[in-house]
Design an enzyme around this catalytic site. Structure first.
Site, PDB file in Angstrom:
ATOM      1  N   CYS A   1       9.590 -11.324  -7.387  1.00  0.00           N
ATOM      2  CA  CYS A   1      10.137 -11.074  -6.069  1.00  0.00           C
ATOM      3  C   CYS A   1       9.095 -11.324  -4.976  1.00  0.00           C
ATOM      4  O   CYS A   1       8.484 -12.376  -4.930  1.00  0.00           O
ATOM      5  CB  CYS A   1      10.742  -9.664  -6.003  1.00  0.00           C
ATOM      6  SG  CYS A   1      12.044  -9.469  -4.764  1.00  0.00           S
TER       7      CYS A   1
ATOM      8  N   GLU B   1      14.665 -10.068 -12.386  1.00  0.00           N
ATOM      9  CA  GLU B   1      13.819  -8.892 -12.200  1.00  0.00           C
ATOM     10  C   GLU B   1      14.560  -7.639 -12.657  1.00  0.00           C
ATOM     11  O   GLU B   1      15.745  -7.443 -12.345  1.00  0.00           O
ATOM     12  CB  GLU B   1      13.454  -8.758 -10.721  1.00  0.00           C
ATOM     13  CG  GLU B   1      12.644  -7.519 -10.376  1.00  0.00           C
ATOM     14  CD  GLU B   1      12.319  -7.420  -8.886  1.00  0.00           C
ATOM     15  OE1 GLU B   1      11.481  -6.556  -8.541  1.00  0.00           O
ATOM     16  OE2 GLU B   1      12.882  -8.185  -8.078  1.00  0.00           O
TER      17      GLU B   1
ATOM     18  N   LYS C   1       4.171  -6.312 -11.902  1.00  0.00           N
ATOM     19  CA  LYS C   1       4.221  -6.593 -10.477  1.00  0.00           C
ATOM     20  C   LYS C   1       3.033  -5.927  -9.790  1.00  0.00           C
ATOM     21  O   LYS C   1       2.837  -4.714  -9.900  1.00  0.00           O
ATOM     22  CB  LYS C   1       5.530  -6.053  -9.897  1.00  0.00           C
ATOM     23  CG  LYS C   1       5.893  -6.536  -8.512  1.00  0.00           C
ATOM     24  CD  LYS C   1       7.307  -6.054  -8.150  1.00  0.00           C
ATOM     25  CE  LYS C   1       7.821  -6.687  -6.882  1.00  0.00           C
ATOM     26  NZ  LYS C   1       9.218  -6.272  -6.590  1.00  0.00           N
TER      27      LYS C   1
END
Length: 350
Positions: A190, A69, A156
């Protein structure tokens, strides 16, 4: 378990690959997850580092390489950007300006370079970046094929906690699963991996190699990765950075909120934990907490069918007459201009 030898040219470890057997009737994909730190505030140097690591992985036969990430652009661990309820400090605003400057445009020259790298080393490349869209930043994953083509991106959809003050929110238009020569590949970043409806959308798209770049190095992360592999009947690849305090700018330029006095340059601020897991929940490589590493395994794609025979979450184990999901997969924009449509309609009337 056969170990890939390290090379003298780098301090990066090359961690165990799993020998999945020699049945030529079953496709096998060699995958590598990169566990390494960003060179913070220095995007050109980070891209140079990415290419060195990619070349190493390709040299050992990797066909798919996943980076962590925010590898390009950086994960601003420990920073609060000078924000408290009702107040923002001048230093925090300057910190955001520098962070914004280190981000990349998509498309843009850095994307072109990443595409060229994927083509040069003939690998499928999945890269975590900080994307700059005007003055809003997004935590994004970019996908490239071995022909050097940019395939697309995932933004995201839900930044976590203080991430929300610096990153925008993705929408349903960037939740892709790409059909490639080595299987169907997608990514969730994540803690959005904890969102069951997002995972379900990806399962419905047929994901087979599920990439989970992260910033979470806690032991509990491993449980989530194993669950997703079992739930989705897919391979799960999770890549995290391994960072020491010295990988970030020194104080007072960069301060780890609340902990700066306790940290030495060699203090570990992100311990990694990168891992590769099979559809049966078997750990194939990792988790590694020892330092920067290339962590590899051979993926027996036949394991996907074996796992789906037991449990196919959007197939024979689904109950659509009882439970269903609607995904709004169109782009959302704050402003829509109708002038072009109006002009076209007016010209038609004439």
């Amino acid at each position: 378990m056969a170990l890939v030898p390290t090379t003298a040219a780098t301090d990066t470890q090359l961690i165990a690959e799993v020998d999945m057997g020699s049945d030529v009737s079953v496709p096998t994909v060699r995958a590598t997850v990169v566990q390494a730190s960003t060179i913070f505030y220095d995007t050109p140097a980070t891209l140079d580092k990415a290419e060195r690591l990619l070349a190493e992985a390709a040299g050992f036969g990797s066909q798919l390489v996943l980076f962590p990430e925010a590898f390009v652009g950086g994960y601003p661990r420990g920073s609060n950007f000078g924000v408290s309820i009702g107040n923002r400090t001048p230093k925090g605003k300057e910190e955001f300006r520098k962070y914004h400057a280190a981000a990349i445009d998509v498309p843009g020259p850095e994307v072109d370079r990443l595409a060229a790298m994927a083509g040069k080393y003939r690998v499928h490349l999945v890269m975590g970046v900080i994307e700059r869209d005007g003055y809003t930043l997004y935590c994004t994953v970019l996908f490239f094929d071995p022909q050097g083509r940019y395939l697309g991106k995932h933004r995201k959809v839900m930044p976590t906690a203080l991430e929300r003050i610096i990153w925008g929110f993705g929408d349903g238009s960037t939740i892709p699963v790409f059909e490639t020569s080595i299987g169907k590949i997608g990514a969730a970043i994540c803690w959005e991996n904890r969102m069951p409806l997002l995972r379900t959308a990806m399962y419905a798209k047929g994901i087979e190699i599920y990439c989970a770049p992260t910033a979470d190095s806690r032991d509990t992360w491993q449980a989530s990765m194993t669950h997703i592999a079992l739930e989705g009947g897919c391979f799960v690849l999770s890549a995290n950075q391994f960072c020491r305090r010295k990988d970030y700018p020194p104080p007072p330029d960069y301060v780890f909120s609340g902990t700066e006095e306790e940290l030495s340059p060699d203090s570990v601020v992100c311990a990694g934990g990168s891992v590769i897991i099979s559809p049966s929940g078997t750990i194939l490589a990792g988790p590694n907490y020892d330092g920067e590493a290339l962590i590899s395994a051979d993926l027996d794609l036949g394991d996907i069918a074996r796992a789906k025979f037991d449990f196919d979450v959007v197939g024979h184990y689904a109950r659509p007459e009882v439970l269903s999901l609607v995904v709004r997969d169109h782009p959302t924009t704050p402003v829509t201009f109708t002038s072009a449509t109006t002009k076209t309609e007016d010209s038609c009337k004439k």
